[in-house]
Scaffold this motif. Structure first.
Motif, PDB file in Angstrom:
ATOM      1  N   MET A 186      -2.915  -8.910 -16.704  1.00  0.00           N
ATOM      2  CA  MET A 186      -3.170  -8.391 -15.369  1.00  0.00           C
ATOM      3  C   MET A 186      -2.757  -9.447 -14.342  1.00  0.00           C
ATOM      4  SD  MET A 186      -4.170  -5.675 -13.822  1.00  0.00           S
ATOM      5  CE  MET A 186      -5.075  -4.801 -15.103  1.00  0.00           C
ATOM      6  N   LEU A 187      -1.893  -9.065 -13.409  1.00  0.00           N
ATOM      7  CA  LEU A 187      -1.398  -9.965 -12.378  1.00  0.00           C
ATOM      8  C   LEU A 187      -1.942  -9.530 -11.026  1.00  0.00           C
ATOM      9  CD1 LEU A 187       2.342 -10.079 -13.525  1.00  0.00           C
ATOM     10  CD2 LEU A 187       0.529 -11.698 -14.098  1.00  0.00           C
ATOM     11  N   THR A 188      -1.987 -10.456 -10.077  1.00  0.00           N
ATOM     12  CA  THR A 188      -2.438 -10.135  -8.722  1.00  0.00           C
ATOM     13  C   THR A 188      -1.449 -10.688  -7.709  1.00  0.00           C
ATOM     14  OG1 THR A 188      -3.794 -12.145  -8.592  1.00  0.00           O
ATOM     15  CG2 THR A 188      -4.884 -10.129  -9.347  1.00  0.00           C
ATOM     16  N   VAL A 189      -1.321  -9.991  -6.588  1.00  0.00           N
ATOM     17  CA  VAL A 189      -0.456 -10.428  -5.494  1.00  0.00           C
ATOM     18  C   VAL A 189      -1.193 -10.232  -4.181  1.00  0.00           C
ATOM     19  CG1 VAL A 189       1.766 -10.005  -6.624  1.00  0.00           C
ATOM     20  CG2 VAL A 189       0.610  -8.138  -5.414  1.00  0.00           C
ATOM     21  N   ASN A 190      -0.709 -10.942  -3.170  1.00  0.00           N
ATOM     22  CA  ASN A 190      -1.249 -10.814  -1.815  1.00  0.00           C
ATOM     23  C   ASN A 190      -0.137 -10.266  -0.935  1.00  0.00           C
ATOM     24  OD1 ASN A 190      -2.509 -11.034   0.644  1.00  0.00           O
ATOM     25  ND2 ASN A 190      -2.384 -13.268   0.744  1.00  0.00           N
ATOM     26  N   VAL A 191      -0.109  -8.955  -0.821  1.00  0.00           N
ATOM     27  CA  VAL A 191       0.980  -8.278  -0.124  1.00  0.00           C
ATOM     28  C   VAL A 191       0.400  -7.291   0.884  1.00  0.00           C
ATOM     29  CG1 VAL A 191       2.941  -6.689  -0.374  1.00  0.00           C
ATOM     30  CG2 VAL A 191       2.598  -8.502  -2.044  1.00  0.00           C
ATOM     31  N   ARG A 192       0.981  -7.294   2.074  1.00  0.00           N
ATOM     32  CA  ARG A 192       0.625  -6.254   3.043  1.00  0.00           C
ATOM     33  C   ARG A 192       1.628  -5.111   2.912  1.00  0.00           C
ATOM     34  NH1 ARG A 192      -0.029  -6.669   9.622  1.00  0.00           N
ATOM     35  NH2 ARG A 192      -1.125  -4.684   9.853  1.00  0.00           N
ATOM     36  N   VAL A 193       1.124  -3.898   2.830  1.00  0.00           N
ATOM     37  CA  VAL A 193       1.982  -2.735   2.660  1.00  0.00           C
ATOM     38  C   VAL A 193       2.140  -2.010   3.992  1.00  0.00           C
ATOM     39  CG1 VAL A 193       2.194  -0.467   1.582  1.00  0.00           C
ATOM     40  CG2 VAL A 193       1.430  -2.423   0.226  1.00  0.00           C
ATOM     41  N   VAL A 194       3.393  -1.811   4.374  1.00  0.00           N
ATOM     42  CA  VAL A 194       3.735  -0.938   5.490  1.00  0.00           C
ATOM     43  C   VAL A 194       4.576   0.182   4.902  1.00  0.00           C
ATOM     44  CG1 VAL A 194       4.920  -0.708   7.693  1.00  0.00           C
ATOM     45  CG2 VAL A 194       3.684  -2.820   7.166  1.00  0.00           C
ATOM     46  N   ALA A 195       4.090   1.417   5.012  1.00  0.00           N
ATOM     47  CA  ALA A 195       4.788   2.562   4.438  1.00  0.00           C
ATOM     48  C   ALA A 195       5.385   3.412   5.551  1.00  0.00           C
ATOM     49  CB  ALA A 195       3.833   3.395   3.578  1.00  0.00           C
ATOM     50  N   ALA A 196       6.352   4.232   5.185  1.00  0.00           N
ATOM     51  CA  ALA A 196       6.987   5.117   6.155  1.00  0.00           C
ATOM     52  C   ALA A 196       7.445   6.380   5.473  1.00  0.00           C
ATOM     53  CB  ALA A 196       8.169   4.419   6.828  1.00  0.00           C
ATOM     54  N   THR A 197       7.482   7.467   6.220  1.00  0.00           N
ATOM     55  CA  THR A 197       7.981   8.727   5.679  1.00  0.00           C
ATOM     56  C   THR A 197       8.392   9.642   6.829  1.00  0.00           C
ATOM     57  OG1 THR A 197       7.471  10.609   4.245  1.00  0.00           O
ATOM     58  CG2 THR A 197       5.696   9.803   5.651  1.00  0.00           C
ATOM     59  N   ASN A 198       9.337  10.520   6.521  1.00  0.00           N
ATOM     60  CA  ASN A 198       9.694  11.570   7.480  1.00  0.00           C
ATOM     61  C   ASN A 198       9.143  12.927   7.030  1.00  0.00           C
ATOM     62  OD1 ASN A 198      11.276  12.136   5.296  1.00  0.00           O
ATOM     63  ND2 ASN A 198      13.234  12.094   6.374  1.00  0.00           N
ATOM     64  N   ARG A 199       8.333  12.897   5.965  1.00  0.00           N
ATOM     65  CA  ARG A 199       7.760  14.131   5.438  1.00  0.00           C
ATOM     66  C   ARG A 199       6.350  14.346   5.973  1.00  0.00           C
ATOM     67  NH1 ARG A 199       8.981  14.678  -0.900  1.00  0.00           N
ATOM     68  NH2 ARG A 199       8.364  16.794  -0.359  1.00  0.00           N
ATOM     69  N   ASP A 200       5.868  15.568   5.851  1.00  0.00           N
ATOM     70  CA  ASP A 200       4.520  15.931   6.303  1.00  0.00           C
ATOM     71  C   ASP A 200       3.536  15.634   5.164  1.00  0.00           C
ATOM     72  OD1 ASP A 200       2.210  17.010   7.264  1.00  0.00           O
ATOM     73  OD2 ASP A 200       3.064  18.946   7.817  1.00  0.00           O
ATOM     74  N   LEU A 201       2.990  14.409   5.172  1.00  0.00           N
ATOM     75  CA  LEU A 201       2.092  14.020   4.083  1.00  0.00           C
ATOM     76  C   LEU A 201       0.789  14.818   4.104  1.00  0.00           C
ATOM     77  CD1 LEU A 201       2.427  10.153   3.659  1.00  0.00           C
ATOM     78  CD2 LEU A 201       3.595  11.986   2.463  1.00  0.00           C
TER      79      LEU A 201
END
Length: 513
Positions: free
Chosen positions: A319-334
């Motif tokens: 099991m590994l761990t990371v320190n990442v900030r996620v910025v997501a994007a989409t042009n679909r209607d989630l």
């Protein structure tokens, strides 16, 4: 298949790929049919470190322990003498292990063909073919045809790796420079930040200081990546990496490997351990573009890393761990996708902590003039043409277009207009496909233009240029959209120059940009 046909098949496949592991996987069926080989192993010889590096493996040798071997103590000299002699060896696995230690793992059983790969007297590597039973003598006699194609494939692979290393080093230097300059791009410009994107940039400033995940919503071409980079640059992670991955461009069967990495030997072709996008973005920001394209299985694994930053590589146990900030994007209607069950509700709640909606270009027409000028000047610089900016007539045409492709389409139209104008003007009408000349709505007396063969003084050229910019700004000299800003002059300097040239800005105030 005869020897000549085999050689043609080898060269045809090698010429289709730059990476030798791709050639190896595709060539194994050919070698199975012609030579009876069930496994294939290619190793590069490093004479400096005296190491054998595995670069391609397939078939029955895929499951063997084929990691990089330190051959200094295992018998480097016998390997080099064999390669220099250029002799194809046909041995049992046990016999070859004693004759050329380290070339093939000792766990291998069966029959082997060992082929040295040399070019112009320079040792490049070695190829080993494996069969569970003995290779027939007629098949062994065909083995020399393997030397040329596999040597070329190994050389192409080495050059590709060197180019990729240089590219990564150049990108690292570029990112380091931008960090030192505290800029998000070389131009460091978000056109519309003071106009139609003012509200968006206010939300960017608010969320950048936090660690909250961000979901950017908007149509294709509205500039979602630009906003994601702005969030990263304004955050405390600005000195860390910013990586973008297009979730829609990755085949579903490879998405786990791309996002989370894989261990060597976890699947056919996995000849080395590979870090995924999350590991590579550790300490920085990962921009997941088109997140709505992720499969249901990938969404499950994404949820775990969004919750606590933990994950496992494909084929891994640790099991590994990371320190990442996620910025997501989409042009679909989630929202609709969640209701329909094609997007997980728990993932939606994780990524949509702070949503930012990017308006379409048709919803912020005030941004079209500055965007058009920006893209026109950028296109002129990129194409090596004389700088041109859109006229008032050009801007009127642009304002009347619906822009289904948004800012991305506007940039393409301005570049096309610059190409069509060939440094003399911008053919915006032709670039839009209207079939009308770009300057048709404006009378020639209002903004005079030089004919191609007219003898023109420098003062006349300067006068026309200032008048054309004033036409774009409706006679406005000061301010963010004023002529002085466009021309890069102090407003008082521009007014003084206008008085000397006899230019009255009031005659342009009936023109609207």
């Amino acid at each position: 298949m005869e020897r000549a046909a085999l050689e043609i098949a080898l060269w045809r496949e090698v010429s289709r790929h730059l990476r030798i592991e791709e050639s190896a996987v595709n060539l194994l069926p050919v070698l199975r049919e012609t030579l009876g080989a069930e496994g294939l192993l290619v190793r590069r010889l490093d004479p400096v470190g005296k190491r054998l590096e595995t670069v391609a493996v397939a078939g029955t040798l895929d499951a063997a322990q084929t990691a990089t071997v330190d051959a200094a103590a295992a018998g480097w000299e016998p390997l080099m003498r064999w390669c220099a002699a250029g002799t194809v060896l046909h041995r049992s696995a046990a016999a070859l292990a004693g004759e050329l230690p380290g070339l093939v793992p000792t766990s291998v059983r069966g029959d082997l063909l060992a082929v040295p790969l040399t070019a112009d007297g320079v040792v490049a590597g070695a190829l080993a073919l494996h069969a569970p039973t003995v290779f027939p003598p007629a098949k062994v006699a065909m083995a020399p045809v393997l030397v040329g194609p596999f040597t070329v494939a190994l050389g192409n692979d080495r050059r590709l790796r060197e180019l990729m290393a240089l590219k990564e080093a150049a990108e690292a230097d570029r990112q380091s420079l931008l960090v030192r300059l505290k800029r998000q791009d070389i131009s460091d410009l978000i056109v519309g930040a003071e106009g139609g994107l003012r509200g968006v940039m206010q939300r960017v400033d608010l969320v950048a200081r936090s660690e909250a995940p961000v979901l950017i919503l908007g149509e294709t071409g509205t500039g979602k990546e630009v906003v994601a980079r702005a969030i990263h640059q304004k955050s405390q992670r600005a000195s860390g990496p910013f990586l973008r991955v297009n979730c829609g461009a990755i085949p579903h069967e490879l998405i786990d490997s791309e996002l989370f990495g894989h261990e060597r030997g976890s699947f056919t072709g996995a000849v080395t351990t590979r870090k995924g996008w999350f590991e590579r973005a550790d300490g920085g920001t990962l921009f997941l573009d088109e997140i709505g394209e992720l499969s249901a299985a990938a969404q499950v694994r994404l949820l775990r890393i969004l919750q606590d930053g933990s994950f496992q590589r494909v084929g891994g146990q640790q099991m590994l761990t990371v320190n990442v900030r996620v910025v997501a994007a989409t042009n679909r209607d989630l929202h609709r996708m969640v209701r329909e069950g094609s997007f997980r509700e728990d993932v939606w709640y994780r990524i949509a902590v702070f949503p930012i909606h990017l308006p379409a270009l048709r919803e912020r027409p005030e941004d079209i003039p500055p965007l058009a000028r920006h893209f026109a000047l950028r296109a002129s610089e990129r194409l090596g043409l004389a700088p041109q900016v859109p006229s008032a007539a050009d801007l009127a045409l642009l304002a009347g277009y619906p822009w289904p492709g948004n800012v991305r389409e506007l940039a393409a139209v301005l570049e096309r207009a610059a190409i069509l104008g060939d440094g003399k003007c911008l053919e915006v009408a032709a670039a839009l496909g209207t079939g009308r000349p770009a300057a048709a709505p404006i009378a020639a007396a209002e903004i005079p233009r030089a004919t191609p063969h007219a003898a023109t003084s420098l003062e006349a050229v300067e006068r026309r240029h200032i008048e054309e910019v004033l036409g774009q700004t409706a006679g406005r000299v000061d301010g963010h959209f004023g002529a002085a800003r466009i021309l890069g002059l102090n407003p008082n300097t521009l007014r003084s120059r206008m008085r000397k040239l006899g230019i009255d800005p009031r005659r342009f105030r009936s023109l609207t940009p």
